[in-house]
Write a protein that holds these residues in place. Structure first.
Motif, PDB file in Angstrom:
ATOM      1  N   PRO A 147       0.821  -1.212   0.000  1.00 38.47           N
ATOM      2  CA  PRO A 147       0.000   0.000   0.000  1.00 38.47           C
ATOM      3  C   PRO A 147       0.852   1.258   0.000  1.00 38.47           C
ATOM      4  N   SER A 149       0.376   5.554   0.713  1.00 35.90           N
ATOM      5  CA  SER A 149      -0.504   6.648   1.131  1.00 35.90           C
ATOM      6  C   SER A 149      -0.754   7.644   0.012  1.00 35.90           C
ATOM      7  N   VAL A 174      -2.905   3.592   9.200  1.00 35.56           N
ATOM      8  CA  VAL A 174      -2.010   2.730   8.433  1.00 35.56           C
ATOM      9  C   VAL A 174      -1.684   1.484   9.246  1.00 35.56           C
ATOM     10  N   TYR A 200      -4.077   6.353   5.644  1.00 36.17           N
ATOM     11  CA  TYR A 200      -4.201   6.236   4.202  1.00 36.17           C
ATOM     12  C   TYR A 200      -5.673   6.152   3.827  1.00 36.17           C
ATOM     13  N   VAL A 202      -8.946   4.647   2.210  1.00 34.22           N
ATOM     14  CA  VAL A 202      -9.462   3.283   2.097  1.00 34.22           C
ATOM     15  C   VAL A 202     -10.870   3.314   1.523  1.00 34.22           C
ATOM     16  N   VAL A 211      -6.976  -0.433   0.338  1.00 32.36           N
ATOM     17  CA  VAL A 211      -6.387   0.898   0.185  1.00 32.36           C
ATOM     18  C   VAL A 211      -6.617   1.396  -1.235  1.00 32.36           C
ATOM     19  N   CYS A 214      -2.297   2.328  -5.856  1.00 26.82           N
ATOM     20  CA  CYS A 214      -1.075   1.579  -5.578  1.00 26.82           C
ATOM     21  C   CYS A 214       0.002   1.978  -6.572  1.00 26.82           C
ATOM     22  N   LEU A 262      -4.343  -3.893   2.788  1.00 27.73           N
ATOM     23  CA  LEU A 262      -4.207  -3.048   3.971  1.00 27.73           C
ATOM     24  C   LEU A 262      -2.820  -3.205   4.601  1.00 27.73           C
TER      25      LEU A 262
END
Length: 335
Positions: A147, A149, A174, A200, A202, A211, A214, A262
């Motif tokens: 993941p 952010s 996170v 982050y 979601v 999340v 990517c 996650l």
């Protein structure tokens, strides 16, 4: 002159037992330059961690993309020892990452294709966690075990539409901040501020979460995503937007979600070995790998108008009015 009939004519349909293919494009032209001097060891960490963490319905393709003899010999040795490596492609010249990858993408039938750089360490359960996201979100077309952010910033119009109108979008704590720190260290850049290591973005479908967004140094794709990719040969070896055009955007254009697990289930190693890498690899190889392939449901991509609506909204909410929108979601600091 031909004699007899080709047996393939009576058994013409291709059937496979594998469900997931991993594609590694390896470019290590020499072991003398500072940049490449430790690449052989880094690639060892990559391929051995991969082989220790995949299920039996996985197949591995490796492209020897302009590599020196030492690396080519190393790859052929691995192929002899491990039956899951069923394809090794050799090209003397560096064709570029995208062209090397597409030589595999366009010629295989597995429904899931993981595309990875050759400096990734795969952690236990990465494959199960990634495949679980595809099960939980049939709309997903691209899922990473790492993941980020900041992943929401790139090619996520379809994902944002889903979060706004078909599910829920929110900030969440996170799960593995050390994974973000590891990636930041591996690329030698300060990518994340304190807030990025804490929260982050979601999405949720009411039961499961993933999340938003990517990176593309390691990600798994539904095969049908590539039907929306450019048909021309890529003119660049790396960068110049090639990965965005040939990997990221096709997923978004096709109406699929771009997500990540996650937790953090892979490490980007860079080109400088550290003592912990060997220790971690030994732990991975000593562990028990008894995962089974999951049955992946048929995809449920969004419609074209939903992607277009998501594009408009992402420009507003993720760009022009990001601070206001994120404050509405509960994050008051600049993000």
């Amino acid at each position: 002159m031909r004699v007899g009939s080709n047996p393939s004519k009576s058994n013409y349909k291709i059937e496979i037992e594998s469900t997931h293919r991993v594609i590694l494009s390896v470019y290590i032209p020499n072991l003398e330059e500072d940049y490449f001097k430790d690449s052989q060891l880094i690639f060892k960490y990559c391929i051995e961690s991969l082989l220790a963490t995949i299920h039996e319905k996985t197949r591995v393709s490796i492209v020897i993309n302009g590599c020196c003899k030492e690396i080519a010999d190393m790859i052929y040795d691995y192929q002899k020892k491990f039956h899951l490596i069923d394809q090794v492609f050799y090209t003397k010249e560096n064709l570029g990452k995208i062209n090397a990858i597409y030589s595999i993408v366009k010629s295989n039938l597995e429904p899931l294709l993981t595309i990875s750089d050759a400096d990734v360490m795969f952690l236990p359960n990465w494959q199960k966690e990634v495949e679980t996201v595809f099960v939980d979100f049939p709309e997903a077309g691209m899922v990473s075990p790492v993941p980020s952010s900041k992943g929401f910033l790139f090619s996520t119009a379809s994902t944002l539409y889903y979060g706004l109108f078909k599910g829920k979008i929110k900030f969440q704590k996170v799960k593995d901040p050390e994974g973000l720190i590891n990636f930041q260290t591996s690329v030698g850049s300060n990518l994340y501020q304190k807030i990025h290591l804490e929260k982050y973005l979601v999405i949720s479908n009411g039961l499961k979460e993933a999340v938003v967004g990517c990176g593309h140094f390691v990600a798994t794709f539904r095969k049908e995503v590539f039907e929306f990719a450019p048909t021309k040969v890529c003119q660049f070896r790396v960068q110049m937007g090639s990965e965005v055009s040939y990997l990221d955007d096709p997923n978004d254009f096709s109406g699929h979600l771009r997500l990540a697990t996650l937790g953090n289930y892979a490490y980007h190693l860079g080109n400088s070995p550290q003592a912990w890498m060997e220790e971690r690899l030994n732990e991975i190889k000593a562990g028990t790998n008894n995962i089974e392939a999951l049955a992946i449901p048929e995809s449920k991509p969004l419609k074209k108008w939903q992607f277009k609506t998501g594009t408009f909204l992402s420009r507003l909410l993720f760009s022009k009015f990001r601070r206001q929108y994120f404050r509405y979601l509960g994050v008051n600091e600049p993000y």
